[in-house]
Design a protein around this motif. Structure first.
Motif, PDB file in Angstrom:
ATOM      1  N   ARG A  59       0.833  -1.198   0.000  1.00  0.00           N
ATOM      2  CA  ARG A  59       0.000   0.000   0.000  1.00  0.00           C
ATOM      3  C   ARG A  59       0.869   1.250   0.000  1.00  0.00           C
ATOM      4  O   ARG A  59       1.637   1.476   0.940  1.00  0.00           O
ATOM      5  N   LEU A  60       0.725   2.047  -1.058  1.00  0.00           N
ATOM      6  CA  LEU A  60       1.447   3.310  -1.142  1.00  0.00           C
ATOM      7  C   LEU A  60       0.475   4.475  -1.330  1.00  0.00           C
ATOM      8  O   LEU A  60       0.836   5.519  -1.858  1.00  0.00           O
ATOM      9  N   THR A  61      -0.759   4.257  -0.911  1.00  0.00           N
ATOM     10  CA  THR A  61      -1.761   5.314  -0.911  1.00  0.00           C
ATOM     11  C   THR A  61      -1.917   5.827   0.512  1.00  0.00           C
ATOM     12  O   THR A  61      -1.366   5.245   1.457  1.00  0.00           O
ATOM     13  N   VAL A  62      -2.654   6.917   0.686  1.00  0.00           N
ATOM     14  CA  VAL A  62      -2.832   7.497   2.015  1.00  0.00           C
ATOM     15  C   VAL A  62      -4.320   7.631   2.309  1.00  0.00           C
ATOM     16  O   VAL A  62      -4.982   8.557   1.831  1.00  0.00           O
ATOM     17  N   ASP A  63      -4.841   6.691   3.080  1.00  0.00           N
ATOM     18  CA  ASP A  63      -6.247   6.718   3.502  1.00  0.00           C
ATOM     19  C   ASP A  63      -6.376   6.944   5.004  1.00  0.00           C
ATOM     20  O   ASP A  63      -7.390   7.467   5.467  1.00  0.00           O
ATOM     21  N   THR A  64      -5.360   6.532   5.751  1.00  0.00           N
ATOM     22  CA  THR A  64      -5.419   6.587   7.213  1.00  0.00           C
ATOM     23  C   THR A  64      -4.177   7.285   7.762  1.00  0.00           C
ATOM     24  O   THR A  64      -3.214   7.545   7.032  1.00  0.00           O
ATOM     25  N   PHE A  65      -4.192   7.542   9.068  1.00  0.00           N
ATOM     26  CA  PHE A  65      -3.023   8.181   9.684  1.00  0.00           C
ATOM     27  C   PHE A  65      -1.814   7.249   9.627  1.00  0.00           C
ATOM     28  O   PHE A  65      -0.681   7.710   9.481  1.00  0.00           O
ATOM     29  N   GLN A  66      -2.054   5.960   9.715  1.00  0.00           N
ATOM     30  CA  GLN A  66      -0.949   5.005   9.586  1.00  0.00           C
ATOM     31  C   GLN A  66      -0.330   5.079   8.189  1.00  0.00           C
ATOM     32  O   GLN A  66       0.890   5.026   8.041  1.00  0.00           O
ATOM     33  N   ASP A  67      -1.167   5.204   7.170  1.00  0.00           N
ATOM     34  CA  ASP A  67      -0.660   5.383   5.804  1.00  0.00           C
ATOM     35  C   ASP A  67       0.175   6.652   5.710  1.00  0.00           C
ATOM     36  O   ASP A  67       1.208   6.686   5.040  1.00  0.00           O
ATOM     37  N   TYR A  68      -0.305   7.703   6.371  1.00  0.00           N
ATOM     38  CA  TYR A  68       0.411   8.982   6.381  1.00  0.00           C
ATOM     39  C   TYR A  68       1.793   8.820   7.009  1.00  0.00           C
ATOM     40  O   TYR A  68       2.802   9.297   6.462  1.00  0.00           O
ATOM     41  N   GLU A  69       1.843   8.136   8.148  1.00  0.00           N
ATOM     42  CA  GLU A  69       3.129   7.931   8.826  1.00  0.00           C
ATOM     43  C   GLU A  69       4.081   7.129   7.944  1.00  0.00           C
ATOM     44  O   GLU A  69       5.284   7.421   7.896  1.00  0.00           O
ATOM     45  N   LYS A  70       3.553   6.125   7.248  1.00  0.00           N
ATOM     46  CA  LYS A  70       4.412   5.323   6.376  1.00  0.00           C
ATOM     47  C   LYS A  70       4.928   6.149   5.206  1.00  0.00           C
ATOM     48  O   LYS A  70       6.109   6.057   4.841  1.00  0.00           O
ATOM     49  N   ALA A  71       4.060   6.961   4.612  1.00  0.00           N
ATOM     50  CA  ALA A  71       4.487   7.801   3.488  1.00  0.00           C
ATOM     51  C   ALA A  71       5.586   8.760   3.918  1.00  0.00           C
ATOM     52  O   ALA A  71       6.576   8.960   3.204  1.00  0.00           O
ATOM     53  N   CYS A  72       5.435   9.353   5.107  1.00  0.00           N
ATOM     54  CA  CYS A  72       6.465  10.265   5.623  1.00  0.00           C
ATOM     55  C   CYS A  72       7.773   9.519   5.882  1.00  0.00           C
ATOM     56  O   CYS A  72       8.869  10.047   5.631  1.00  0.00           O
ATOM     57  N   TYR A  73       7.668   8.292   6.377  1.00  0.00           N
ATOM     58  CA  TYR A  73       8.859   7.460   6.601  1.00  0.00           C
ATOM     59  C   TYR A  73       9.580   7.211   5.274  1.00  0.00           C
ATOM     60  O   TYR A  73      10.815   7.345   5.186  1.00  0.00           O
ATOM     61  N   ILE A  74       8.830   6.867   4.251  1.00  0.00           N
ATOM     62  CA  ILE A  74       9.436   6.601   2.941  1.00  0.00           C
ATOM     63  C   ILE A  74      10.122   7.848   2.400  1.00  0.00           C
ATOM     64  O   ILE A  74      11.272   7.794   1.942  1.00  0.00           O
ATOM     65  N   LEU A  75       9.443   8.982   2.473  1.00  0.00           N
ATOM     66  CA  LEU A  75      10.006  10.230   1.949  1.00  0.00           C
ATOM     67  C   LEU A  75      11.260  10.644   2.721  1.00  0.00           C
ATOM     68  O   LEU A  75      12.229  11.127   2.133  1.00  0.00           O
ATOM     69  N   LYS A  76      11.250  10.428   4.024  1.00  0.00           N
ATOM     70  CA  LYS A  76      12.398  10.812   4.848  1.00  0.00           C
ATOM     71  C   LYS A  76      13.610   9.930   4.578  1.00  0.00           C
ATOM     72  O   LYS A  76      14.747  10.416   4.495  1.00  0.00           O
ATOM     73  N   HIS A  77      13.387   8.626   4.418  1.00  0.00           N
ATOM     74  CA  HIS A  77      14.505   7.687   4.303  1.00  0.00           C
ATOM     75  C   HIS A  77      14.952   7.418   2.868  1.00  0.00           C
ATOM     76  O   HIS A  77      15.974   6.755   2.654  1.00  0.00           O
ATOM     77  N   ALA A  78      14.214   7.945   1.904  1.00  0.00           N
ATOM     78  CA  ALA A  78      14.629   7.748   0.508  1.00  0.00           C
ATOM     79  C   ALA A  78      15.793   8.663   0.134  1.00  0.00           C
ATOM     80  O   ALA A  78      16.561   8.363  -0.788  1.00  0.00           O
ATOM     81  N   HIS A  79      15.921   9.787   0.847  1.00  0.00           N
ATOM     82  CA  HIS A  79      17.011  10.743   0.614  1.00  0.00           C
ATOM     83  C   HIS A  79      17.056  11.217  -0.838  1.00  0.00           C
ATOM     84  O   HIS A  79      18.127  11.383  -1.422  1.00  0.00           O
ATOM     85  N   THR A  80      15.899  11.429  -1.419  1.00  0.00           N
ATOM     86  CA  THR A  80      15.813  11.952  -2.786  1.00  0.00           C
ATOM     87  C   THR A  80      14.464  12.627  -2.959  1.00  0.00           C
ATOM     88  O   THR A  80      13.495  12.269  -2.288  1.00  0.00           O
TER      89      THR A  80
END
Length: 228
Positions: free
Chosen positions: A187-208
């Motif tokens: 899941r790479l969509t954002v429907d819930t706060f958990q999805d939001y936290e995961k998306a932020c984690y991905i954006l932070k750790h991708a370093h791009t």
């Protein structure tokens, strides 16, 4: 004319206001628009929001970003898409949603080329990619026919529901992705706060600034394994 219509409104039931929430320094809508700058073909982009007062901020955002904003019916998304297509003269409509921060633009380019080469009414790649990464392309004639013939409540909730219920009536196709991208369990969509936290984690750790689908899949897996 080919147009990308991004449906986006503030009134999400599970995560209100998510489209303008901060996702590692940028709003969700800004992440989508920035990724679309990499699209190969000449396409027009419109953010289609509702005509409700709460979505005035979406129009303000669009004005600041220099992107077209269309406002239509909140609940009848099918009509919102049709009216938007008419307003901007789109004969081919690419459907995207404002809750997907990681659309795969490389796959979008492939899908558009596939749609025109095969002369399709409806084409999609969302069923072969992680949730929230793919898109669909709809001809104006198929969209118009959907609105004219829609009868069930679900047909009005999304612009593709009538077509999906009557696929045999349309020339349609699915574009497969490379095996390493074909992780429909992710899941790479954002429907819930958990999805939001995961998306932020991905954006932070991708370093791009441009997270690829493969990077998003890998980081999603790491995020999920860390929660176990």
């Amino acid at each position: 004319m080919t147009g990308i219509i991004i449906q986006a409104r503030m009134g999400s039931h599970r995560l209100p206001g998510k489209i303008l929430m901060d996702f590692n320094g940028k709003t969700l809508l800004q992440h989508i628009l920035d990724r679309l700058e990499r699209a190969a073909g000449p396409v027009s982009i419109v953010i289609a929001s509702s005509d409700q007062k709460q979505d005035d901020v979406v129009e303000i955002f669009c004005r600041k970003q220099g992107v077209c904003c269309f406002r239509g019916e909140e609940q009848n998304v099918l009509k919102r898409y049709y009216d938007c297509a008419v307003r901007y003269g789109f004969d081919t409509i690419i459907r995207m949603t404002g809750d997907n921060p990681f659309p795969d633009i490389e796959e979008l380019d492939r899908l558009i080329a596939f749609h025109f080469k095969e002369k399709l009414d409806f084409s999609e790649n969302f069923s072969t990619l992680p949730v929230g990464v793919g898109m669909e392309v709809i001809s104006y004639s198929a969209l118009k026919e959907s609105l004219e013939n829609a009868s069930l409540p679900k047909h009005f909730e999304h612009p593709d529901e009538y077509i999906l219920d009557h696929l045999t009536q349309y020339k349609h196709g699915t574009l497969s992705a490379a095996p390493e991208k074909s992780r429909t369990d992710v899941r790479l969509t954002v429907d819930t706060f958990q999805d939001y936290e995961k998306a932020c984690y991905i954006l932070k750790h991708a370093h791009t600034d441009h997270v690829t689908t493969l990077q998003a899949i890998e980081l999603s897996d790491k995020y999920e394994s860390g929660r176990k």
